[in-house]
Write a protein that holds these residues in place. Structure first.
Motif, PDB file in Angstrom:
ATOM      1  N   HIS A 103       0.827  -1.215   0.000  1.00  0.00           N
ATOM      2  CA  HIS A 103       0.000   0.000   0.000  1.00  0.00           C
ATOM      3  C   HIS A 103       0.861   1.265   0.000  1.00  0.00           C
ATOM      4  N   ALA A 104       2.124   1.133   0.387  1.00  0.00           N
ATOM      5  CA  ALA A 104       3.022   2.291   0.443  1.00  0.00           C
ATOM      6  C   ALA A 104       4.020   2.263  -0.706  1.00  0.00           C
ATOM      7  N   TRP A 105       3.561   1.815  -1.885  1.00  0.00           N
ATOM      8  CA  TRP A 105       4.480   1.610  -2.984  1.00  0.00           C
ATOM      9  C   TRP A 105       5.203   2.889  -3.409  1.00  0.00           C
ATOM     10  N   ARG A 106       4.535   4.041  -3.288  1.00  0.00           N
ATOM     11  CA  ARG A 106       5.192   5.300  -3.649  1.00  0.00           C
ATOM     12  C   ARG A 106       6.369   5.575  -2.719  1.00  0.00           C
ATOM     13  N   ASP A 107       6.147   5.381  -1.437  1.00  0.00           N
ATOM     14  CA  ASP A 107       7.247   5.551  -0.476  1.00  0.00           C
ATOM     15  C   ASP A 107       8.343   4.529  -0.739  1.00  0.00           C
ATOM     16  N   ASN A 108       7.935   3.309  -1.085  1.00  0.00           N
ATOM     17  CA  ASN A 108       8.911   2.259  -1.355  1.00  0.00           C
ATOM     18  C   ASN A 108       9.831   2.655  -2.513  1.00  0.00           C
ATOM     19  N   LEU A 109       9.227   3.065  -3.620  1.00  0.00           N
ATOM     20  CA  LEU A 109      10.012   3.410  -4.800  1.00  0.00           C
ATOM     21  C   LEU A 109      10.820   4.690  -4.584  1.00  0.00           C
ATOM     22  N   THR A 110      10.271   5.606  -3.806  1.00  0.00           N
ATOM     23  CA  THR A 110      11.028   6.814  -3.487  1.00  0.00           C
ATOM     24  C   THR A 110      12.274   6.454  -2.696  1.00  0.00           C
ATOM     25  N   TRP A 111      12.132   5.529  -1.757  1.00  0.00           N
ATOM     26  CA  TRP A 111      13.290   5.085  -0.978  1.00  0.00           C
ATOM     27  C   TRP A 111      14.330   4.443  -1.898  1.00  0.00           C
ATOM     28  N   VAL A 112      13.881   3.599  -2.817  1.00  0.00           N
ATOM     29  CA  VAL A 112      14.800   2.948  -3.745  1.00  0.00           C
ATOM     30  C   VAL A 112      15.523   3.983  -4.600  1.00  0.00           C
ATOM     31  N   ALA A 113      14.766   4.927  -5.153  1.00  0.00           N
ATOM     32  CA  ALA A 113      15.363   5.931  -6.037  1.00  0.00           C
ATOM     33  C   ALA A 113      16.394   6.779  -5.299  1.00  0.00           C
ATOM     34  N   ARG A 114      16.066   7.209  -4.101  1.00  0.00           N
ATOM     35  CA  ARG A 114      17.004   8.052  -3.357  1.00  0.00           C
ATOM     36  C   ARG A 114      18.214   7.251  -2.874  1.00  0.00           C
ATOM     37  N   SER A 115      18.017   5.979  -2.611  1.00  0.00           N
ATOM     38  CA  SER A 115      19.152   5.128  -2.246  1.00  0.00           C
ATOM     39  C   SER A 115      20.098   4.962  -3.433  1.00  0.00           C
ATOM     40  N   TYR A 116      19.525   4.750  -4.624  1.00  0.00           N
ATOM     41  CA  TYR A 116      20.337   4.695  -5.841  1.00  0.00           C
ATOM     42  C   TYR A 116      21.139   5.984  -5.995  1.00  0.00           C
ATOM     43  N   ARG A 117      20.448   7.109  -5.833  1.00  0.00           N
ATOM     44  CA  ARG A 117      21.093   8.409  -6.028  1.00  0.00           C
ATOM     45  C   ARG A 117      22.245   8.605  -5.038  1.00  0.00           C
ATOM     46  N   ASP A 118      21.990   8.335  -3.767  1.00  0.00           N
ATOM     47  CA  ASP A 118      23.041   8.470  -2.753  1.00  0.00           C
ATOM     48  C   ASP A 118      24.225   7.573  -3.076  1.00  0.00           C
ATOM     49  N   HIS A 119      23.930   6.368  -3.554  1.00  0.00           N
ATOM     50  CA  HIS A 119      24.968   5.391  -3.872  1.00  0.00           C
ATOM     51  C   HIS A 119      25.875   5.911  -4.990  1.00  0.00           C
ATOM     52  N   PHE A 120      25.276   6.445  -6.046  1.00  0.00           N
ATOM     53  CA  PHE A 120      26.066   6.969  -7.161  1.00  0.00           C
ATOM     54  C   PHE A 120      26.859   8.200  -6.754  1.00  0.00           C
ATOM     55  N   LEU A 121      26.300   9.038  -5.910  1.00  0.00           N
ATOM     56  CA  LEU A 121      27.014  10.234  -5.496  1.00  0.00           C
ATOM     57  C   LEU A 121      28.184   9.903  -4.578  1.00  0.00           C
ATOM     58  N   ARG A 122      28.065   8.807  -3.808  1.00  0.00           N
ATOM     59  CA  ARG A 122      29.203   8.361  -3.000  1.00  0.00           C
ATOM     60  C   ARG A 122      30.305   7.792  -3.877  1.00  0.00           C
ATOM     61  N   HIS A 123      29.899   7.131  -4.967  1.00  0.00           N
ATOM     62  CA  HIS A 123      30.865   6.466  -5.850  1.00  0.00           C
ATOM     63  C   HIS A 123      30.594   6.887  -7.302  1.00  0.00           C
ATOM     64  N   PRO A 124      30.902   8.114  -7.685  1.00  0.00           N
ATOM     65  CA  PRO A 124      30.571   8.577  -9.048  1.00  0.00           C
ATOM     66  C   PRO A 124      31.264   7.789 -10.150  1.00  0.00           C
ATOM     67  N   TRP A 125      32.340   7.110  -9.847  1.00  0.00           N
ATOM     68  CA  TRP A 125      33.042   6.298 -10.853  1.00  0.00           C
ATOM     69  C   TRP A 125      32.173   5.132 -11.339  1.00  0.00           C
ATOM     70  N   LEU A 126      31.160   4.779 -10.566  1.00  0.00           N
ATOM     71  CA  LEU A 126      30.254   3.716 -11.006  1.00  0.00           C
ATOM     72  C   LEU A 126      29.559   4.075 -12.312  1.00  0.00           C
ATOM     73  N   LEU A 127      29.345   5.365 -12.523  1.00  0.00           N
ATOM     74  CA  LEU A 127      28.655   5.820 -13.726  1.00  0.00           C
ATOM     75  C   LEU A 127      29.439   5.481 -14.989  1.00  0.00           C
ATOM     76  N   GLU A 128      30.743   5.323 -14.854  1.00  0.00           N
ATOM     77  CA  GLU A 128      31.581   4.986 -16.000  1.00  0.00           C
ATOM     78  C   GLU A 128      31.554   3.493 -16.308  1.00  0.00           C
ATOM     79  N   LEU A 129      31.275   2.695 -15.313  1.00  0.00           N
ATOM     80  CA  LEU A 129      31.453   1.249 -15.449  1.00  0.00           C
ATOM     81  C   LEU A 129      30.215   0.501 -15.914  1.00  0.00           C
TER      82      LEU A 129
END
Length: 258
Positions: A103-129
């Protein structure tokens, strides 16, 4: 495209290393370093100096082994890059996934998206790989499991669930890439966005913009509002539009075929 991409190494050797299935086992004296320490050292170099600074020699020196000894642990740099991808996916600084409720799918996907974003910003070199071929290690598979769980129980079929996760991942990848590149251009030029704008502004005042009526109307308003961009605001705007689209899909599935 950068030459440093995932998937260039021997895929089976990478899988054996990822899952701890040594082909025949190591021989000789006790290893001086652990595989996980070698990978962690490579990630630390990439985080601080960029992917171009990662070499088998640098990594070997970081863990106190000889450059030639490196190859008794990992076949080469190509395989190392794949191992780095999976290890970074299990970053201990990452957030623990909450207990998702359908029932909280919007919150779920928002959490996933922001976790992805934080992950890439911690390790920007991932964007190259990253490429379309996943590194199927335990951390990568766990991340996929978590993302799918965010859209489980909504009435979507298996392909639709995967497509929703892919849509979100692709959006985040593009949004974060722009942020990472903006940071990089500031480092390479030594100019902030404001300094860059002040440098070119006198010349822009000499140009006749009458041929560009729409952009002439929009540009000044946007510039006054947030200059060359507001990454957080842009990310939130795009994410909301994607969630609205997924919401329409869920509603259509709930209604059933007409």
């Amino acid at each position: 495209m950068s030459e440093e991409i995932a998937g260039r190494g021997d895929p089976l050797k990478v899988l054996h290393l990822l899952w701890g299935k040594d082909e025949g086992g190591r021989r000789g004296p006790k290893p001086k370093a652990r595989l996980e320490d070698i990978i962690a050292a490579a990630i630390a170099i990439a985080d601080t100096e960029g992917l171009a600074a990662v070499s088998t020699r640098r990594v070997a020196e970081a863990v106190g082994i000889s450059p030639m000894s490196f190859y008794t642990y990992i076949p080469g740099k190509a395989e190392l890059l794949d191992l780095m991808l999976d290890a970074a996916a299990g970053d201990p600084e990452g957030k623990q996934a909450p207990a998702f409720e359908p029932h909280a799918w919007r919150d779920n996907l928002t959490w996933v998206a922001r976790s992805y974003r934080d992950h890439f910003l911690r390790h920007p070199w991932l964007l190259e790989l990253y490429t379309h071929r996943p590194v199927l290690g335990p951390n990568t598979l766990l991340g996929y499991e978590v993302a799918l769980s965010a859209v489980d129980g909504l009435g979507l079929d298996e392909v639709e669930m995967d497509m929703c996760v892919t849509l979100m991942a692709n959006y985040v990848y593009g949004a974060v890439r722009d942020v990472a590149r903006s940071r990089r251009v500031k480092e390479l030029t030594g100019l902030t966005d404001d300094e860059w704008w002040m440098t070119i502004e006198p010349f822009l005042e000499t140009i006749d913009f009458s041929s560009y009526p729409v952009s002439s109307r929009i540009g000044p308003v946007v510039g006054e509002e947030y200059g060359l961009g507001d990454p957080d605001r842009a990310f939130a705007f795009g994410l909301e539009r994607i969630l609205e689209g997924i919401g329409l899909l869920i509603e259509r599935k709930a209604r059933g075929p007409r």
